[in-house]
Design a protein around this motif. Structure first.
Motif, PDB file in Angstrom:
ATOM      1  N   VAL A  39      -7.708   2.936   7.754  1.00  0.00           N
ATOM      2  CA  VAL A  39      -8.986   2.561   8.368  1.00  0.00           C
ATOM      3  C   VAL A  39      -9.844   1.837   7.324  1.00  0.00           C
ATOM      4  CG1 VAL A  39     -10.952   3.348   9.706  1.00  0.00           C
ATOM      5  CG2 VAL A  39      -8.826   4.651   9.770  1.00  0.00           C
ATOM      6  N   GLU A  40      -9.789   2.352   6.104  1.00  0.00           N
ATOM      7  CA  GLU A  40     -10.566   1.703   5.039  1.00  0.00           C
ATOM      8  C   GLU A  40     -10.032   0.309   4.729  1.00  0.00           C
ATOM      9  OE1 GLU A  40     -10.744   4.505   1.792  1.00  0.00           O
ATOM     10  OE2 GLU A  40     -11.788   5.948   3.072  1.00  0.00           O
ATOM     11  N   ILE A  41      -8.701   0.173   4.807  1.00  0.00           N
ATOM     12  CA  ILE A  41      -8.110  -1.152   4.591  1.00  0.00           C
ATOM     13  C   ILE A  41      -8.618  -2.118   5.665  1.00  0.00           C
ATOM     14  CG2 ILE A  41      -5.952  -2.460   4.574  1.00  0.00           C
ATOM     15  CD1 ILE A  41      -5.793  -0.589   2.307  1.00  0.00           C
ATOM     16  N   ALA A  42      -8.589  -1.647   6.907  1.00  0.00           N
ATOM     17  CA  ALA A  42      -9.057  -2.492   8.011  1.00  0.00           C
ATOM     18  C   ALA A  42     -10.522  -2.866   7.797  1.00  0.00           C
ATOM     19  CB  ALA A  42      -8.882  -1.775   9.342  1.00  0.00           C
ATOM     20  N   GLN A  43     -11.284  -1.902   7.335  1.00  0.00           N
ATOM     21  CA  GLN A  43     -12.705  -2.163   7.111  1.00  0.00           C
ATOM     22  C   GLN A  43     -12.905  -3.167   5.975  1.00  0.00           C
ATOM     23  OE1 GLN A  43     -15.072   0.906   5.414  1.00  0.00           O
ATOM     24  NE2 GLN A  43     -16.952   0.212   6.395  1.00  0.00           N
ATOM     25  N   LEU A  95     -16.153   0.281  12.394  1.00  0.00           N
ATOM     26  CA  LEU A  95     -15.178   0.790  11.429  1.00  0.00           C
ATOM     27  C   LEU A  95     -15.872   1.689  10.408  1.00  0.00           C
ATOM     28  CD1 LEU A  95     -13.077  -2.441  10.967  1.00  0.00           C
ATOM     29  CD2 LEU A  95     -12.203  -0.264  11.817  1.00  0.00           C
ATOM     30  N   ASP A  96     -17.077   1.302  10.050  1.00  0.00           N
ATOM     31  CA  ASP A  96     -17.843   2.105   9.109  1.00  0.00           C
ATOM     32  C   ASP A  96     -18.092   3.499   9.683  1.00  0.00           C
ATOM     33  OD1 ASP A  96     -19.148   2.057   6.545  1.00  0.00           O
ATOM     34  OD2 ASP A  96     -21.037   2.299   7.651  1.00  0.00           O
ATOM     35  N   LYS A  97     -18.388   3.534  10.982  1.00  0.00           N
ATOM     36  CA  LYS A  97     -18.598   4.827  11.634  1.00  0.00           C
ATOM     37  C   LYS A  97     -17.312   5.663  11.596  1.00  0.00           C
ATOM     38  CE  LYS A  97     -21.348   5.372  15.481  1.00  0.00           C
ATOM     39  NZ  LYS A  97     -21.753   5.065  16.868  1.00  0.00           N
ATOM     40  N   VAL A  98     -16.181   5.008  11.856  1.00  0.00           N
ATOM     41  CA  VAL A  98     -14.912   5.752  11.821  1.00  0.00           C
ATOM     42  C   VAL A  98     -14.677   6.292  10.412  1.00  0.00           C
ATOM     43  CG1 VAL A  98     -12.429   5.671  12.226  1.00  0.00           C
ATOM     44  CG2 VAL A  98     -13.952   4.307  13.655  1.00  0.00           C
ATOM     45  N   VAL A  99     -14.854   5.409   9.419  1.00  0.00           N
ATOM     46  CA  VAL A  99     -14.616   5.831   8.032  1.00  0.00           C
ATOM     47  C   VAL A  99     -15.495   7.032   7.681  1.00  0.00           C
ATOM     48  CG1 VAL A  99     -14.964   5.129   5.634  1.00  0.00           C
ATOM     49  CG2 VAL A  99     -13.768   3.611   7.217  1.00  0.00           C
ATOM     50  N   PRO A 121      -6.152  -7.152  11.316  1.00  0.00           N
ATOM     51  CA  PRO A 121      -5.998  -5.942  10.496  1.00  0.00           C
ATOM     52  C   PRO A 121      -6.345  -4.673  11.277  1.00  0.00           C
ATOM     53  CG  PRO A 121      -7.118  -7.645   9.248  1.00  0.00           C
ATOM     54  CD  PRO A 121      -7.018  -8.148  10.659  1.00  0.00           C
ATOM     55  N   VAL A 122      -7.317  -4.758  12.174  1.00  0.00           N
ATOM     56  CA  VAL A 122      -7.677  -3.583  12.976  1.00  0.00           C
ATOM     57  C   VAL A 122      -6.591  -3.315  14.010  1.00  0.00           C
ATOM     58  CG1 VAL A 122      -9.416  -2.545  14.468  1.00  0.00           C
ATOM     59  CG2 VAL A 122     -10.108  -4.168  12.712  1.00  0.00           C
ATOM     60  N   LEU A 123      -6.192  -4.368  14.709  1.00  0.00           N
ATOM     61  CA  LEU A 123      -5.186  -4.191  15.757  1.00  0.00           C
ATOM     62  C   LEU A 123      -3.882  -3.634  15.197  1.00  0.00           C
ATOM     63  CD1 LEU A 123      -5.868  -7.407  17.846  1.00  0.00           C
ATOM     64  CD2 LEU A 123      -6.194  -5.049  18.598  1.00  0.00           C
ATOM     65  N   MET A 126       0.839  -1.197   0.000  1.00  0.00           N
ATOM     66  CA  MET A 126       0.000   0.000   0.000  1.00  0.00           C
ATOM     67  C   MET A 126       0.870   1.243   0.000  1.00  0.00           C
ATOM     68  SD  MET A 126      -2.711  -1.424   2.695  1.00  0.00           S
ATOM     69  CE  MET A 126      -1.763  -2.816   3.156  1.00  0.00           C
ATOM     70  N   ASP A 127       0.439   2.254  -0.727  1.00  0.00           N
ATOM     71  CA  ASP A 127       1.216   3.489  -0.745  1.00  0.00           C
ATOM     72  C   ASP A 127       0.486   4.580   0.013  1.00  0.00           C
ATOM     73  OD1 ASP A 127      -0.728   4.687  -2.281  1.00  0.00           O
ATOM     74  OD2 ASP A 127       0.346   4.426  -4.167  1.00  0.00           O
ATOM     75  N   GLU A 128       1.050   5.784  -0.010  1.00  0.00           N
ATOM     76  CA  GLU A 128       0.525   6.877   0.800  1.00  0.00           C
ATOM     77  C   GLU A 128      -0.929   7.241   0.491  1.00  0.00           C
ATOM     78  OE1 GLU A 128       2.802  10.391  -0.105  1.00  0.00           O
ATOM     79  OE2 GLU A 128       3.181   9.687  -2.151  1.00  0.00           O
ATOM     80  N   THR A 129      -1.432   6.828  -0.653  1.00  0.00           N
ATOM     81  CA  THR A 129      -2.822   7.163  -0.963  1.00  0.00           C
ATOM     82  C   THR A 129      -3.819   6.236  -0.263  1.00  0.00           C
ATOM     83  OG1 THR A 129      -2.818   5.757  -2.908  1.00  0.00           O
ATOM     84  CG2 THR A 129      -2.219   8.072  -3.248  1.00  0.00           C
ATOM     85  N   SER A 130      -3.320   5.151   0.336  1.00  0.00           N
ATOM     86  CA  SER A 130      -4.242   4.221   0.996  1.00  0.00           C
ATOM     87  C   SER A 130      -4.619   4.758   2.369  1.00  0.00           C
ATOM     88  CB  SER A 130      -3.591   2.860   1.204  1.00  0.00           C
ATOM     89  OG  SER A 130      -2.973   2.433   0.044  1.00  0.00           O
ATOM     90  N   ASN A 131      -5.890   4.603   2.697  1.00  0.00           N
ATOM     91  CA  ASN A 131      -6.311   4.935   4.046  1.00  0.00           C
ATOM     92  C   ASN A 131      -6.404   3.658   4.860  1.00  0.00           C
ATOM     93  OD1 ASN A 131      -8.641   5.146   6.138  1.00  0.00           O
ATOM     94  ND2 ASN A 131      -7.765   7.173   5.875  1.00  0.00           N
TER      95      ASN A 131
END
Ligand code: FMN
Ligand code: SF4
Ligand code: SF4
Ligand code: SF4
Ligand code: FES
Lengths: 241, 537, 177
Positions: free
Chosen positions: B439-443, B471-475, B509-511, B432-437
């Motif tokens: 939290v979204e990956i974890a979700q 996670l959806d709420k965080v996103v 993935p979340v941890l 993943m590069d800098e454009t990846s978020n």
């Protein structure tokens, strides 16, 4: 000749020295010795399921929690059944169960006689701290005498197992994955149309909640009769000997 | 099949090959076929008609992103992005200077830094011809094992090699074989786990498509070692080409007496059948897989008892991953010491990874254990495209973790990955590069776990759904600090109380993103805090 | 010592919890010695006072009005007690939650109406998309489940709190009593 002594194991549960047969589970030994371990999917007389995770215990030297209902005793085992961590996990698991369905005890047929409700009280669950999911679940009232309200089903599979293992009909099974999983009759056809159901009512009686109930019962009127289960298993064991 | 016959088949095959001056290898695996390599092969075959040149379909050559790949031997020229229209030109230039417009540089680290054991034949042999495999020393190991070694000696070799399971957890293969060999049972079974359900993973598919006999040979040796006479390959139905090649391979091996009754003239008999999975990720878990073969609902059961003692239909059962089996024949052929010289102290040999994501070279790679992540991402992978910045690499699939740049120089082995909150897994590696978020990956991974949870146990069934919603709420910038606390509490419960590896791994993935990229969670929470409704749970 | 400033409030509930409260009968007189009822459906004041020591909340949070009320109350109350299943779990009011508000309104006021089918929209509060237990909206200090909790339970909770102790309800009440 077998040597009886090697079949006896000694272990400790919550600091208490206990003896057990080698083929016994931690749960069985705990019960014999009056030590309480909460259970929900387990019911005496049916094969263990290991799904509710309420019976998890700590065993010294093992870094994973072990389900007491399926874990066999070992010599010298040191078991802890009620640490603060276990209590906390159990409460959260109960909360997850409540959050998953639509449990409105006040208007439930088994109110006051429900295994889940009783556990919530016993384990000190004061409220549900995870968000309720409010799923939309269906009711099957097509059977003449019984009905299934999936809103109260906790997927313990007691109905599936009793129907398969004791009645031999295998009318019930589980369909779907994750939170979409749900119990079905035959090939997901209405219970009332089932070719295999013998209307014996065993599923209704082993169901720990108000998910399966007799028609015509109003709020808090349904009580489950479970005496048949140990009786039948005992009789069959005798016969097969 | 006697050793002489085996040698004879190999000799005939080599002679046949030697009749041609040039060999054109066309990748015929799923990825290249998707970019029409089958048409390329057809065009090349037509163009080569009557010339001293042989065209053959082979397995993966690694650089899947540049397919269709075509290789010309003995010159070793690799062409990328070949179209059927290029065929005449390629054939015309044989023996001359290569078609430079199509040429792919094979002097790059992508090719030079790899070490091939599992993929040793991939890209070289025709997976649809057993003779081609035999010409590459195939079935020699089986022959050696059956005729010159006792089952205990075979197990001793595998144990000495230090081979560990490639299906995820890295359990010692030698130890597992020993347990099955010691287990008492009227019958025993050997199962090959080819369910490969991790998102983005295609290592096992490649091995099956490119070198199916290597897996069958490994299984046969295993069966001999543990005392089994029946094997099953459990492969997902989404892999039709792998299934076809396996079926063909089984038929060919049977015909030559390399599977079936009295293999290699010994008393050892071993049959292999294929069982198709319907694509449930959890059916890769060994007890769920066994239930599925038995015709039951594919869901795990508590272990112990382990399959080694109580497996398929209650009999002792050996279950290993595709890649694990593919390592067996080379170990028997070249010796445990050769194998254990590769890798690190505790992780021996190589590992195949499916390298994907924001990296220049995506594809299938095989690297020695202990290589650093930096070498994989920046040398072999060629770094991040368009000069963007590296952010993290995810290993271990939905039960693995995201590794930030501070660990790029860490060696890739079972223990190191575990220590930093990830997991070797079966070999998925997503850059993943800098454009990846994060939290979204974890979700994304939580959504996968939530839909793939079998629903048997409460913490995984409900916990993954709850964590997904949080996670959806965080996103969506709707979460509060209390939601974050709840998320962490649920991670703990689900990890420690779930029945099988799916639930136990689902929080990872979340941890790991909370551990290394917590600020990304906090930023989204703060952004949402303008609407300051007090929400507690 | 000044008396404890005490309030009760009724959101989306059936009033059963308040009935149960009244069922304390003569013990109410005893309590009246210790507390001042500064706000309640049972007394006159129409405005929730600025500082209240203990508030009993009956009912779930179902409408925008409930939401506003409970937030205001929370700000001005030291101990907030969720009284009864509706306030603790959402209970019967939350049975509409698997459905959308529109569906529920249609069912109630159009499909099942025999005269003048119409959805009320003047001078009634707007329903929230979902009925919510009180603790999902504001912080709750003590949970008293039961439908309704018995007079004895309520008496026990109040007297324990007034003694400055934390009530332990595990053996006294449960969901759905
Ligand atoms: C949810 C889950 C999915 C799994 N999927 C696979 C898989 O696709 N392929 C595989 O080889 N092992 C998979 N495993 C691991 C298997 O249970 C088992 O450990 C493995 O096949 C053993 O082989 P090995 O010792 O050769 O690694 C999975 C495990 C879990 C918990
Ligand atoms: S099944 Fe049990 S927990 Fe669920 S509503 Fe009925 S009484 Fe309550
Ligand atoms: S219907 Fe009852 S017995 Fe069957 S799974 Fe649901 S809760 Fe268990
Ligand atoms: S952890 Fe998940 S996948 Fe595994 S048994 Fe439990 S519900 Fe099924
Ligand atoms: S009682 Fe052991 S897991 Fe349910």
């Amino acid at each position: 000749m077998k040597q009886p002594s090697s079949h006896i194991k000694t272990l400790q549960i919550d600091g208490q020295d206990v003896g057990a047969n080698q083929d016994e589970t931690i749960l069985e030994v705990a019960r014999e010795n009056g030590i309480y371990i909460p259970t929900l999917c387990e019911i005496e007389g049916l094969s263990p399921h290991g799904g509710c995770r309420l019976c998890l215990v700590e065993v010294k030297g093992v870094n994973k929690l072990l389900p007491a209902c399926v874990t066999h005793v070992q010599e010298g085992m040191e078991v802890f059944t009620n640490s603060p961590r276990l209590q906390e996990y159990r409460r959260t698991i109960l909360e997850l169960i409540f959050s998953e369905g639509n449990h409105i005890c006040a208007v439930c047929v088994v109110n006051g006689r429900c295994d889940l409700q009783a556990l919530a009280t016993k384990l000190g669950m004061t409220h549900v701290s995870v968000p309720y999911l409010y799923p939309r679940r269906s009711v099957d009232a097509s059977h003449d005498r019984f009905a299934l309200d999936r809103n109260r089903c906790i997927l313990c599979t007691r109905c599936v197992r009793v129907c398969d293992e004791i009645e031999g009909a295998h009318t019930w099974d589980v369909s779907g994955r994750g939170v979409q999983a749900h119990v079905v009759t035959d090939l997901n056809t209405p219970w009332g149309d089932s070719d295999t159901c013998t209307s014996c009512g065993k599923c209704v009686n082993v169901c720990p909640t108000g998910a399966l109930f007799e028609k015509g019962k109003a709020v808090a009127e349904m009580s489950k009769k479970r005496g048949f289960l140990p009786y039948l298993t005992q009789m069959r064991e005798k016969r097969s000997k | 099949m006697m050793i002489e016959e085996l040698h004879k088949i190999a000799a005939v095959e080599r002679d046949e090959d030697n009749r041609f001056q040039h060999h054109i290898h066309v990748c015929m695996e799923t990825a290249c076929i998707a970019s029409r390599s089958d048409h390329v092969k057809q065009a090349l075959t037509e163009a080569a008609a009557g010339k001293p040149c042989r065209v053959k379909g082979v397995g993966c050559m690694g650089l899947c992103s540049a397919g269709p790949l075509v290789k010309v031997e003995p010159e070793g020229v690799l062409y990328q992005g070949v179209t059927p229209e290029d065929a005449t030109e390629i054939v015309a230039k044989l023996g001359d200077s290569p078609v430079s417009r199509l040429e792919c540089d094979t002097e790059t680290p992508f090719f030079k830094r790899q070490t091939k054991i599992v993929l040793e034949n991939s890209g070289l042999i025709d997976p649809e011809r057993i003779e081609n495999y035999i010409a590459a020393d195939g079935y020699l190991a089986l022959h050696t094992a059956l005729n010159t070694m006792t089952p205990a000696e075979v197990i001793a070799q595998i144990a000495k090699s230090g081979l560990r399971g490639r299906g995820g957890a890295g359990f010692s293969t030698g130890l597992k074989w020993t347990t099955v060999a010691k287990s008492q049972g009227e019958r025993k079974f050997v199962i090959c786990n080819a369910d490969e359900g991790d998102p983005g993973a295609f290592m096992d598919r490649s091995v099956l498509e490119g070198d199916p006999h290597a897996v069958l040979e490994g299984m046969a040796i295993a069966a001999y070692a543990v005392g089994a006479s029946q094997g099953y390959v459990y492969v997902r139905a989404e892999y039709p080409l792998a299934v076809e090649r396996l079926k063909l391979a089984i038929r060919q091996a049977k015909k030559l007496g390399l599977l079936g009754e009295n293999i290699c003239g010994t008393t050892f008999s071993f049959n292999v059948d294929i069982r198709l999975g319907a694509g449930a990720f959890v059916c890769g878990e060994e007890t769920a897989l066994i239930a599925s073969i038995e015709g039951k609902r594919g869901q795990p059961r508590p272990r112990p008892p382990f399959p080694a003692e109580y497996g398929l239909w209650g009999y002792p059962t050996l279950i290993n991953n595709v890649e694990t089996y593919a390592n067996v024949a080379p170990i028997i052929r070249k010796g445990a010491d050769w194998f254990s010289a590769i890798g690190t102290e505790k992780s021996k040999g190589t590992k195949v990874f499916a390298l994907t994501g924001q990296v220049v070279n995506t594809g299938l790679i095989e690297v020695p254990m202990g290589i650093t992540l930096r070498e994989i991402v920046f040398d072999i992978g060629g770094g991040i495209p368009e000069g963007r910045k590296f952010k993290a690499v995810q290993t271990g699939g939905p039960g693995g973790g995201c590794i930030p740049d501070e660990y790029l120089d860490m060696p890739v082995d079972y223990e190191s990955l575990l220590k930093i909150g990830s997991f070797m897994g079966s070999g998925g590696m997503i850059v993943m590069d800098e454009t990846s978020n994060m939290v979204e990956i974890a979700q994304y991974f939580m959504e996968f776990s939530k839909t793939e949870s079998c629903g048997k146990c409460v913490p995984c069934r409900v916990g993954t759904a709850q964590m997904y919603e949080l996670l959806d709420k965080v996103v969506k910038c709707e979460a509060t600090m209390d939601d974050l606390l709840l998320l962490e509490r649920l991670c703990d419960v689900v990890k420690n109380t779930s029945l099988c590896g799916l639930g136990q791994g689902a929080p990872n993935p979340v941890l790991s993103t909370l551990r290394y990229f917590r600020h990304e969670y906090l930023a989204r929470i703060q952004e949402g805090n303008r609407e300051t409704a007090f929400v507690s749970h | 010592m000044s008396k404890v400033r005490f309030a009760t409030v009724w959101l989306d509930g059936c009033s059963g919890c308040h009935m149960s409260f009244l069922d304390m009968d003569e013990r109410l007189i005893e309590l009246a010695e210790l507390v001042d009822v500064v706000y309640s459906p049972l007394v006159d004041p129409k405005q929730f006072p600025d500082s209240v020591d203990v508030t009993l909340v009956e009912g779930a949070v179902s409408s925008d009005e409930d939401l506003e009320k409970i937030r205001h109350i929370r700000e001005h109350t030291q101990y907030l007690i969720a009284l009864g299943d509706c306030s603790v779990t959402g209970n019967v009011p939350s049975m509409r939650n698997p459905f959308k508000v529109d569906e529920v309104m249609n069912r109630a006021y159009i499909e099942n109406a025999t005269v003048q089918p119409q959805i009320p929209n003047v001078s009634v509060p707007t329903l929230l998309p979902r009925v919510r237990p009180v603790h999902t909206v504001v912080k709750v200090d003590v949970y008293v489940p039961g439908c309704p909790p018995s007079a004895d339970t309520i008496y026990y909770v109040l007297t324990t709190l007034l003694r400055g102790e934390v009530p332990d309800l595990s053996s006294r009440t449960r969901f759905g009593v």
